[in-house]
Design a protein around this motif. Structure first.
Motif, PDB file in Angstrom:
ATOM      1  N   ASN A  32      -3.337   1.346   5.752  1.00 44.68           N
ATOM      2  CA  ASN A  32      -1.977   1.877   5.537  1.00 44.68           C
ATOM      3  C   ASN A  32      -1.340   2.338   6.841  1.00 44.68           C
ATOM      4  O   ASN A  32      -0.981   3.515   6.994  1.00 44.68           O
ATOM      5  CB  ASN A  32      -1.995   3.058   4.562  1.00 44.68           C
ATOM      6  CG  ASN A  32      -2.366   2.616   3.175  1.00 44.68           C
ATOM      7  OD1 ASN A  32      -2.099   1.468   2.809  1.00 44.68           O
ATOM      8  ND2 ASN A  32      -3.003   3.483   2.422  1.00 44.68           N
ATOM      9  N   THR A  39       1.063   6.083   3.691  1.00 43.94           N
ATOM     10  CA  THR A  39       1.021   5.608   5.064  1.00 43.94           C
ATOM     11  C   THR A  39       0.345   6.617   5.984  1.00 43.94           C
ATOM     12  O   THR A  39       0.616   7.810   5.912  1.00 43.94           O
ATOM     13  CB  THR A  39       2.463   5.373   5.558  1.00 43.94           C
ATOM     14  OG1 THR A  39       3.078   4.481   4.660  1.00 43.94           O
ATOM     15  CG2 THR A  39       2.484   4.819   6.945  1.00 43.94           C
ATOM     16  N   PRO A  47       0.803  -1.220   0.000  1.00 39.92           N
ATOM     17  CA  PRO A  47       0.000   0.000   0.000  1.00 39.92           C
ATOM     18  C   PRO A  47       0.842   1.280   0.000  1.00 39.92           C
ATOM     19  O   PRO A  47       2.003   1.247   0.383  1.00 39.92           O
ATOM     20  CB  PRO A  47      -0.801  -0.113   1.304  1.00 39.92           C
ATOM     21  CG  PRO A  47      -0.236  -1.227   2.078  1.00 39.92           C
ATOM     22  CD  PRO A  47       0.728  -1.963   1.238  1.00 39.92           C
TER      23      PRO A  47
END
Ligand SMILES: Cc1cc2nc3c(=O)[nH]c(=O)nc-3n(C[C@H](O)[C@H](O)[C@H](O)COP(=O)(O)OP(=O)(O)OC[C@H]3O[C@@H](n4cnc5c(N)ncnc54)[C@H](O)[C@@H]3O)c2cc1C
Length: 322
Positions: free
Chosen positions: A90, A5, A2
């Motif tokens: 994330n 973040t 992913p």
């Protein structure tokens, strides 16, 4: 892997049967503190079953992942299911305990997130924008402190490292249900082999004979067991005795073992490390035998001797037997 973040912290509950384990509440308590310091939110993921998840009110978001092959525990299914949830969040930090799930999955999830993994973690803190993690090496003889900076990390934490109560929240988390498509899971759960249970309950004993590393070797355990048998009481032990496989885990006193409160606690060859004292300092009477007069056990002992335990124990066995 992913992108984008967040500053969120995810706790993966190691509930693979039975009740939500204390380790999950420990992680939630610490995770809440870390998430607040990072300016993120706290998530908890329960895989396989929603049973008992209403106790997880300390988190802001509760994710329940259900699928046909997730319960009982299936490592491949869990990893696949957790990837799906983590991709949505994330997170900056993922916390598991150093148990079945953490040891199986922390490394691979860290790799999936493009981050780092650390195991045997015993402390966590935020300094500025960095997460600082302390891990234990060689059974606690060395501590390694790592500055993770702002790197995404998946950490497996030793149970007993943080207070349980801090994670028992009565709040109401936002609940998200996730259905896992198990069609790609080729691994099948065969059986769960529980550790052997014993009739020994060191928490109920009024007198405990407790042995530490000063006993020197597994073959010498027999001698202290003989004393415990002569007195008709259980034998308990410090953690190194368990870690080395000299006695089963249910004998362990301390932070990551059992808390005991006997009328008399006889400590033989135990130094009195804080993690051991945490489990026995409430004993009504503590008697310590340690050849080192400077050992910290003497700071809590009511009576003590610096004679060699190999001289003391046979004398005691003779006295009790006569
Ligand atoms: C997160 C975490 C959790 C932990 N949880 C626990 C826990 O639950 N329980 C626990 O016990 N520890 C725990 N520990 C480990 C703890 O820090 C200590 O390492 C451990 O308690 C030391 O065990 P000990 O006193 O038997 O050994 P040592 O510290 O090695 O002490 C042995 C003692 O024996 C004495 N001795 C040696 N020979 C003789 C002799 N012939 N006669 C008399 N005395 C002798 C020595 O002088 C020495 O003081 C934990 C650590 C961490 C980091």
């Amino acid at each position: 892997m992913p992108n984008n973040t967040s500053n969120d912290v995810v706790v993966i509950s190691e509930k693979i049967g039975g009740a939500i384990p204390d380790a999950t509440f420990e992680l939630l308590g610490k995770g809440k503190e870390i998430a607040a310091s990072l300016g993120g939110e706290l998530h908890c993921v329960v895989v396989g079953t929603a049973d008992g998840s209403d106790a997880l009110g300390a988190c802001d978001h509760l994710h329940i992942v259900e699928g046909s092959l997730l319960f009982p525990y299936n490592p491949q299914g869990w990893e696949d299911a957790l990837r799906g949830v983590l991709a949505e969040i994330n997170p900056r930090l993922v916390l598991t305990s150093t148990g079945t799930v953490g040891l199986d999955l922390a490394g691979s999830l860290a790799s999936y997130l493009g981050g780092v993994a650390a195991s045997y973690v015993v402390d966590l803190a935020v300094e500025g924008s960095s997460v600082i993690c302390t891990s234990q090496l060689y059974g606690g003889k060395l501590m390694a402190e790592a500055d993770l900076g702002d790197t995404v990390a998946c950490l497996s934490v030793i149970p007993g490292s943080f207070p349980v109560e801090a994670g028992r929240g009565s709040g109401s988390a936002a609940v998200a249900k996730h259905d896992h498509d198990s069609s790609n899971v080729s691994m099948a759960h065969v059986s769960l082999n529980e550790p052997e249970r014993s009739g020994i309950d060191i928490t109920a004993a009024e007198l405990l004979v407790s042995v530490g590393r000063g006993i020197g070797g597994q073959s010498n355990i027999e001698m202290v067991q003989e004393l415990a048998d002569a007195l008709g009481v259980p034998l308990s032990a410090s953690r190194p005795i368990i870690d080395q496989g000299w006695l089963p885990k249910y004998h362990q006193v301390g932070k990551s073992g059992k808390k005991v409160k006997p009328k008399v606690y006889l400590a033989l060859g135990i130094s009195g490390a804080p993690e051991h004292l945490e489990g026995m300092r409430s004993a009504e009477l503590i008697i310590a035998c340690n050849t080192d007069a400077g050992a910290p056990i003497f700071e809590v002992a009511h009576y003590g001797t610096t004679v060699d335990l190999f001289d003391l124990v046979p004398e005691m066995i003779d006295l009790v037997g006569s």
